[in-house]
Write a protein that holds these residues in place. Structure first.
Motif, PDB file in Angstrom:
ATOM      1  N   ILE A   2      22.913  10.596 -28.477  1.00 41.25           N
ATOM      2  CA  ILE A   2      22.264   9.289 -28.601  1.00 41.25           C
ATOM      3  C   ILE A   2      21.709   8.899 -27.236  1.00 41.25           C
ATOM      4  O   ILE A   2      22.361   8.225 -26.437  1.00 41.25           O
ATOM      5  CB  ILE A   2      23.251   8.232 -29.126  1.00 41.25           C
ATOM      6  N   ALA A   3      20.498   9.353 -26.976  1.00 38.81           N
ATOM      7  CA  ALA A   3      19.882   9.124 -25.670  1.00 38.81           C
ATOM      8  C   ALA A   3      18.380   8.960 -25.836  1.00 38.81           C
ATOM      9  O   ALA A   3      17.759   9.584 -26.708  1.00 38.81           O
ATOM     10  CB  ALA A   3      20.180  10.291 -24.725  1.00 38.81           C
ATOM     11  N   PHE A   4      17.808   8.123 -25.005  1.00 38.83           N
ATOM     12  CA  PHE A   4      16.370   7.869 -25.019  1.00 38.83           C
ATOM     13  C   PHE A   4      15.634   9.033 -24.367  1.00 38.83           C
ATOM     14  O   PHE A   4      15.933   9.410 -23.236  1.00 38.83           O
ATOM     15  CB  PHE A   4      16.072   6.574 -24.279  1.00 38.83           C
ATOM     16  N   ASP A   5      14.682   9.611 -25.096  1.00 43.24           N
ATOM     17  CA  ASP A   5      13.866  10.700 -24.562  1.00 43.24           C
ATOM     18  C   ASP A   5      12.410  10.239 -24.554  1.00 43.24           C
ATOM     19  O   ASP A   5      11.767  10.168 -25.610  1.00 43.24           O
ATOM     20  CB  ASP A   5      14.008  11.961 -25.421  1.00 43.24           C
ATOM     21  N   PRO A   6      11.860   9.919 -23.389  1.00 47.65           N
ATOM     22  CA  PRO A   6      10.483   9.406 -23.320  1.00 47.65           C
ATOM     23  C   PRO A   6       9.444  10.425 -23.752  1.00 47.65           C
ATOM     24  O   PRO A   6       8.280  10.074 -23.970  1.00 47.65           O
ATOM     25  CB  PRO A   6      10.318   9.036 -21.843  1.00 47.65           C
ATOM     26  N   ASN A   7       9.843  11.687 -23.886  1.00 46.96           N
ATOM     27  CA  ASN A   7       8.908  12.728 -24.300  1.00 46.96           C
ATOM     28  C   ASN A   7       8.733  12.801 -25.810  1.00 46.96           C
ATOM     29  O   ASN A   7       7.882  13.554 -26.303  1.00 46.96           O
ATOM     30  CB  ASN A   7       9.357  14.089 -23.771  1.00 46.96           C
ATOM     31  N   ASP A   8       9.543  12.032 -26.559  1.00 51.70           N
ATOM     32  CA  ASP A   8       9.401  12.013 -28.014  1.00 51.70           C
ATOM     33  C   ASP A   8       8.277  11.051 -28.391  1.00 51.70           C
ATOM     34  O   ASP A   8       8.496   9.880 -28.729  1.00 51.70           O
ATOM     35  CB  ASP A   8      10.720  11.574 -28.673  1.00 51.70           C
ATOM     36  N   THR A   9       7.066  11.564 -28.324  1.00 49.64           N
ATOM     37  CA  THR A   9       5.886  10.726 -28.590  1.00 49.64           C
ATOM     38  C   THR A   9       5.011  11.274 -29.717  1.00 49.64           C
ATOM     39  O   THR A   9       4.179  10.546 -30.257  1.00 49.64           O
ATOM     40  CB  THR A   9       5.018  10.597 -27.325  1.00 49.64           C
ATOM     41  N   ASP A  10       5.194  12.528 -30.082  1.00 48.21           N
ATOM     42  CA  ASP A  10       4.368  13.153 -31.116  1.00 48.21           C
ATOM     43  C   ASP A  10       5.204  13.361 -32.371  1.00 48.21           C
ATOM     44  O   ASP A  10       5.962  14.317 -32.470  1.00 48.21           O
ATOM     45  CB  ASP A  10       3.814  14.485 -30.599  1.00 48.21           C
ATOM     46  N   PHE A  11       5.061  12.463 -33.347  1.00 47.60           N
ATOM     47  CA  PHE A  11       5.856  12.548 -34.560  1.00 47.60           C
ATOM     48  C   PHE A  11       5.180  13.375 -35.648  1.00 47.60           C
ATOM     49  O   PHE A  11       5.640  13.401 -36.789  1.00 47.60           O
ATOM     50  CB  PHE A  11       6.187  11.147 -35.073  1.00 47.60           C
ATOM     51  N   SER A  12       4.083  14.061 -35.299  1.00 53.85           N
ATOM     52  CA  SER A  12       3.471  14.990 -36.251  1.00 53.85           C
ATOM     53  C   SER A  12       4.268  16.289 -36.328  1.00 53.85           C
ATOM     54  O   SER A  12       4.066  17.092 -37.235  1.00 53.85           O
ATOM     55  CB  SER A  12       2.028  15.287 -35.854  1.00 53.85           C
ATOM     56  N   LYS A  13       5.162  16.476 -35.374  1.00 52.58           N
ATOM     57  CA  LYS A  13       6.070  17.620 -35.374  1.00 52.58           C
ATOM     58  C   LYS A  13       7.476  17.108 -35.110  1.00 52.58           C
ATOM     59  O   LYS A  13       7.667  15.947 -34.732  1.00 52.58           O
ATOM     60  CB  LYS A  13       5.664  18.642 -34.314  1.00 52.58           C
ATOM     61  N   HIS A  40       8.319   2.113 -26.884  1.00 50.31           N
ATOM     62  CA  HIS A  40       7.729   3.078 -25.944  1.00 50.31           C
ATOM     63  C   HIS A  40       6.510   3.749 -26.559  1.00 50.31           C
ATOM     64  O   HIS A  40       5.553   4.071 -25.839  1.00 50.31           O
ATOM     65  CB  HIS A  40       8.785   4.123 -25.583  1.00 50.31           C
ATOM     66  N   ASN A  41       6.532   3.927 -27.872  1.00 50.60           N
ATOM     67  CA  ASN A  41       5.422   4.577 -28.574  1.00 50.60           C
ATOM     68  C   ASN A  41       4.437   3.574 -29.167  1.00 50.60           C
ATOM     69  O   ASN A  41       3.568   3.959 -29.968  1.00 50.60           O
ATOM     70  CB  ASN A  41       5.971   5.487 -29.669  1.00 50.60           C
ATOM     71  N   ASN A  42       4.573   2.303 -28.777  1.00 50.47           N
ATOM     72  CA  ASN A  42       3.658   1.253 -29.238  1.00 50.47           C
ATOM     73  C   ASN A  42       3.550   1.208 -30.761  1.00 50.47           C
ATOM     74  O   ASN A  42       2.453   1.058 -31.316  1.00 50.47           O
ATOM     75  CB  ASN A  42       2.262   1.443 -28.613  1.00 50.47           C
ATOM     76  N   MET A  43       4.676   1.330 -31.428  1.00 51.83           N
ATOM     77  CA  MET A  43       4.688   1.320 -32.884  1.00 51.83           C
ATOM     78  C   MET A  43       4.563  -0.114 -33.386  1.00 51.83           C
ATOM     79  O   MET A  43       4.822  -1.080 -32.662  1.00 51.83           O
ATOM     80  CB  MET A  43       5.955   2.001 -33.411  1.00 51.83           C
ATOM     81  N   ASP A  44       4.133  -0.252 -34.639  1.00 57.01           N
ATOM     82  CA  ASP A  44       3.874  -1.541 -35.269  1.00 57.01           C
ATOM     83  C   ASP A  44       5.091  -2.466 -35.116  1.00 57.01           C
ATOM     84  O   ASP A  44       6.198  -2.119 -35.512  1.00 57.01           O
ATOM     85  CB  ASP A  44       3.578  -1.308 -36.758  1.00 57.01           C
ATOM     86  N   PRO A  45       4.913  -3.657 -34.547  1.00 58.31           N
ATOM     87  CA  PRO A  45       6.035  -4.594 -34.400  1.00 58.31           C
ATOM     88  C   PRO A  45       6.732  -4.912 -35.723  1.00 58.31           C
ATOM     89  O   PRO A  45       7.945  -5.175 -35.732  1.00 58.31           O
ATOM     90  CB  PRO A  45       5.376  -5.840 -33.809  1.00 58.31           C
ATOM     91  N   LYS A  46       5.982  -4.894 -36.831  1.00 60.09           N
ATOM     92  CA  LYS A  46       6.607  -5.133 -38.140  1.00 60.09           C
ATOM     93  C   LYS A  46       7.583  -4.020 -38.482  1.00 60.09           C
ATOM     94  O   LYS A  46       8.642  -4.266 -39.071  1.00 60.09           O
ATOM     95  CB  LYS A  46       5.534  -5.255 -39.219  1.00 60.09           C
ATOM     96  N   PHE A  47       7.223  -2.795 -38.105  1.00 62.05           N
ATOM     97  CA  PHE A  47       8.147  -1.667 -38.323  1.00 62.05           C
ATOM     98  C   PHE A  47       9.384  -1.810 -37.447  1.00 62.05           C
ATOM     99  O   PHE A  47      10.511  -1.595 -37.902  1.00 62.05           O
ATOM    100  CB  PHE A  47       7.435  -0.346 -38.033  1.00 62.05           C
TER     101      PHE A  47
END
Length: 498
Positions: free
Chosen positions: A130-141, A190-197
C-alpha cells in the motif's frame, strides 16, 4: 509406499459447485488462502454466505496459473492444540472460483469491475504493497502498484455505474484501510481524474482497518509425501496453518463516528462470520487488539528468548514445558502485560491462554534463535511500552520484563556458558552488536562494573526514545540482575531476583 507421482491430481477426485464471485482478492499467497478463503469456505459450508473468490495476482509472478490448472481447488491442513489436545484436520477449500493475472489478462481483470455480484475487495500485498507510486499514470495497461490496479478497477466500476465496494486490506501496517483510502485519493488526484469519481471513491466505497492473526508455515515440504499418500491425490498447492485464527475489523477510516458505526454494522451483516462460529471481531478500534497481540504474543517471545537460551533451552515449546521458565513467561504475561492493556480482563485471559496453547503446538518447532533476530529493536517495540506503562500505573518495577533486559545484555556477550561457552550467532544491527562487544571486552566483573555497562546501554536515548537511567529503579535492578546472571547459573539468578 506408493509413488505420489502416480496419484491423480486434486481436481480429478474433487468437485466444487459454482458460486457467484462476491470477493475480488489481491494476493494468492499461503496466508490468504489459509485464512480468508478458509473463512469464506466455512461460511459457505454453514449456508450463510454463498459466495466465491476471484484471486488477482498482484505481481508478474505468482500461483494463479498453478491454481487455475487444478480448478482452483487446494487442501488446507490445520494443526495444533485445541483444548489441550493435539489436532490435525484437513479440508478441500472450494471458495476460489477464478484466478486472474492482470499483467497478462488485463481486460478480463477489469471486466470483473462490471459485476453486480461483486461486493468485497480483500488484499494482502505485503507491508510495502500500500504505497503511492507516481509512475502509475497509464491505466490502458496494468499498473505496477496495488493501489494503481485497484484505482483502475474502481474507475471501470464507476464508469459502469455500479455500486461501491467493501474494501478490506489485511496488510500488516497501521491503519491499513485508512492508508489505502488516502493513497487511492492521492493517486487519483495525481492523475487529474474526474473530481466526481474521486468523491465516489471516498464516499460510495467503505474502507476498513484490520488485524489478522494466524501462523501459516505454507506448503508442508517435509510432510507433503505423507499427506498426499493419505489423501490419495497430488496437490502442489496444499497449505498448512495453525488452528488458531483471529480477524479484528474496525471502520475508523472516516471522520464521522456515526458513519463509521453504520459502516461496521453493515459489514457485519454482509459477512455473517458469527453464524459460522468464527473468531472475527467487529470492534470500535483495532488499536487495543494490536497492542494485545504485540505485547503478549510478540512481547512474550522477545522476553523469553534470552532467558531460555542462556538456560540451555532451544525452542518456545520447551520453554513453556519447563516448570521454572514456563512460570516466568506466564507471570510476565498475566502480572505485567495484561494490566497495561485496555481490554476486558476475561478477554485478555482467554487470549493469553490461547497464546500459551499455541506455544505448545506439537507440530511446530519454533527455534529461539529464529526469534532472536534484531532483538534490540524488538525489545523496544514489543516490551518497553509494557515496562514504562507498568511503572507509571503501578509505581513498581516489572521484574520479569527487566530481568529479560539484563539477560538480553548478557546474551549479546555472544557466549552460551551453559553449553561449554559455545558462541551465540548474533544477528542484529552491527551498531548494537559492536557496541555490546566493546562493552563486554572492557567489562570489570564487579557490581560497579555491571552498573557501568548497564548505564551505558540504558542511556541510548536515540534508540529507546528515553534515557532509561532516569526511570526510577531500573538502573539498580537491571545492574543487579546482570551481575547475578554473569556470576551464577541463570536459573539461580532468576529464582533470587524474580
Amino acid at each position: 509406499m506408493s509413488d505420489v507421482k502416480s496419484l491423480p491430481f486434486i481436481n480429478e477426485v474433487n468437485e466444487k459447485n459454482p458460486l457467484p464471485v462476491k470477493v475480488l482478492q489481491f494476493g494468492e499467497g499461503n496466508f490468504l488462502r489459509a485464512f480468508i478463503e478458509w473463512i469464506i469456505n466455512s461460511m459457505n459450508k454453514k449456508g450463510v454466505f454463498n459466495g466465491g473468490v476471484c484471486l488477482v495476482q498482484p505481481m508478474p509472478f505468482g500461483r494463479v496459473k498453478e491454481l487455475n490448472e487444478r480448478d482452483d481447488l487446494y487442501t488446507l491442513y490445520l494443526q495444533g492444540l485445541q483444548d489441550g489436545k493435539a489436532m490435525r484436520v484437513h479440508e478441500v477449500i472450494k471458495a476460489v472460483q477464478d484466478g486472474v493475472d492482470p499483467f497478462a489478462e488485463y481486460d478480463k481483470y477489469l471486466k470483473y469491475a462490471e459485476s453486480d455480484e461483486l461486493e468485497f475487495v480483500i488484499s494482502n500485498t505485503t507491508e510495502a504493497g500500500i504505497a503511492f507510486d507516481p509512475n502509475d499514470t497509464d491505466f490502458s495497461k496494468c499498473p505496477n502498484s496495488y493501489p494503481g490496479k485497484l484505482l483502475a478497477f474502481l474507475k471501470r466500476r464507476y464508469d459502469a455505474k455500479k455500486k461501491g465496494l467493501f474494501i478490506i486490506p489485511c496488510e500488516l501496517i497501521d491503519h491499513n484501510g485508512a492508508t489505502l483510502r488516502e493513497v487511492l485519493v492521492k493517486l487519483a488526484k495525481h492523475n487529474n481524474m474526474d473530481p466526481k469519481f474521486v468523491k465516489w471513491v471516498e464516499e460510495e466505497n467503505r474502507f476498513y482497518n484490520t488485524l489478522v492473526d494466524r501462523i501459516v508455515p505454507g506448503y508442508p515440504r517435509n510432510e507433503a509425501t505423507e499427506f498426499q499418500e493419505n489423501l490419495g491425490y497430488q496437490d502442489p498447492n496444499m497449505v498448512v496453518g495453525e488452528i488458531f485464527h483471529l480477524w479484528c475489523i474496525d471502520a475508523q477510516t472516516v471522520n464521522d463516528k456515526e458513519q463509521a458505526k453504520k459502516n461496521l454494522a453493515l459489514l457485519k451483516e454482509k459477512l455473517p462470520t458469527e453464524k459460522a462460529g468464527l473468531n472475527v471481531l467487529f470492534v470500535d478500534s483495532i488499536v487495543p487488539y494490536k497492542q494485545r497481540k504485540v505485547k503478549i504474543l510478540n512481547g512474550s517471545h522477545t522476553t523469553l528468548v534470552p532467558v531460555s537460551y542462556l538456560a540451555g533451552i532451544d525452542t518456545v515449546r520447551e520453554t513453556i514445558e519447563d516448570e521454572q521458565l514456563g512460570k516466568f513467561v506466564k507471570e510476565f504475561i498475566f502480572d505485567e502485560v495484561i494490566p497495561t492493556i485496555n481490554i476486558p480482563h476475561d478477554e485478555m485471559v482467554a487470549y493469553s491462554n490461547s497464546v500459551l496453547e499455541r506455544y505448545m503446538n506439537p507440530y511446530v518447532r519454533h527455534e529461539l534463535m529464529s526469534i532472536a533476530l534484531n532483538s534490540w529493536s524488538k525489545y523496544k517495540e514489543r516490551v518497553l511500552p509494557t515496562v514504562l506503562q507498568f511503572i507509571d500505573s503501578h509505581n513498581e518495577l516489572p521484574k520479569h520484563a527487566l530481568f529479560s533486559l539484563a539477560s538480553l545484555m548478557v546474551f549479546y556477550r555472544g557466549v552460551r556458558v551453559i553449553k561449554d561457552n559455545a558462541p551465540i550467532d548474533l544477528k542484529d544491527d552491527p551498531e548494537f552488536i559492536n557496541l555490546l562487544k566493546g562493552l563486554w571486552a572492557n567489562y570489570e566483573n564487579t557490581k560497579e562494573g555491571a552498573k557501568a555497562l548497564v548505564k551505558k546501554v540504558l542511556s541510548l536515548e536515540e534508540h529507546w526514545g528515553v534515557d532509561l537511567n532516569k526511570v526510577p529503579g531500573v538502573l539498580d535492578y537491571v545492574s543487579e540482575a546482570l551481575y547475578e546472571i554473569v556470576n551464577k547459573p541463570i536459573r539461580e539468578a532468576l529464582k533470587e531476583l524474580v
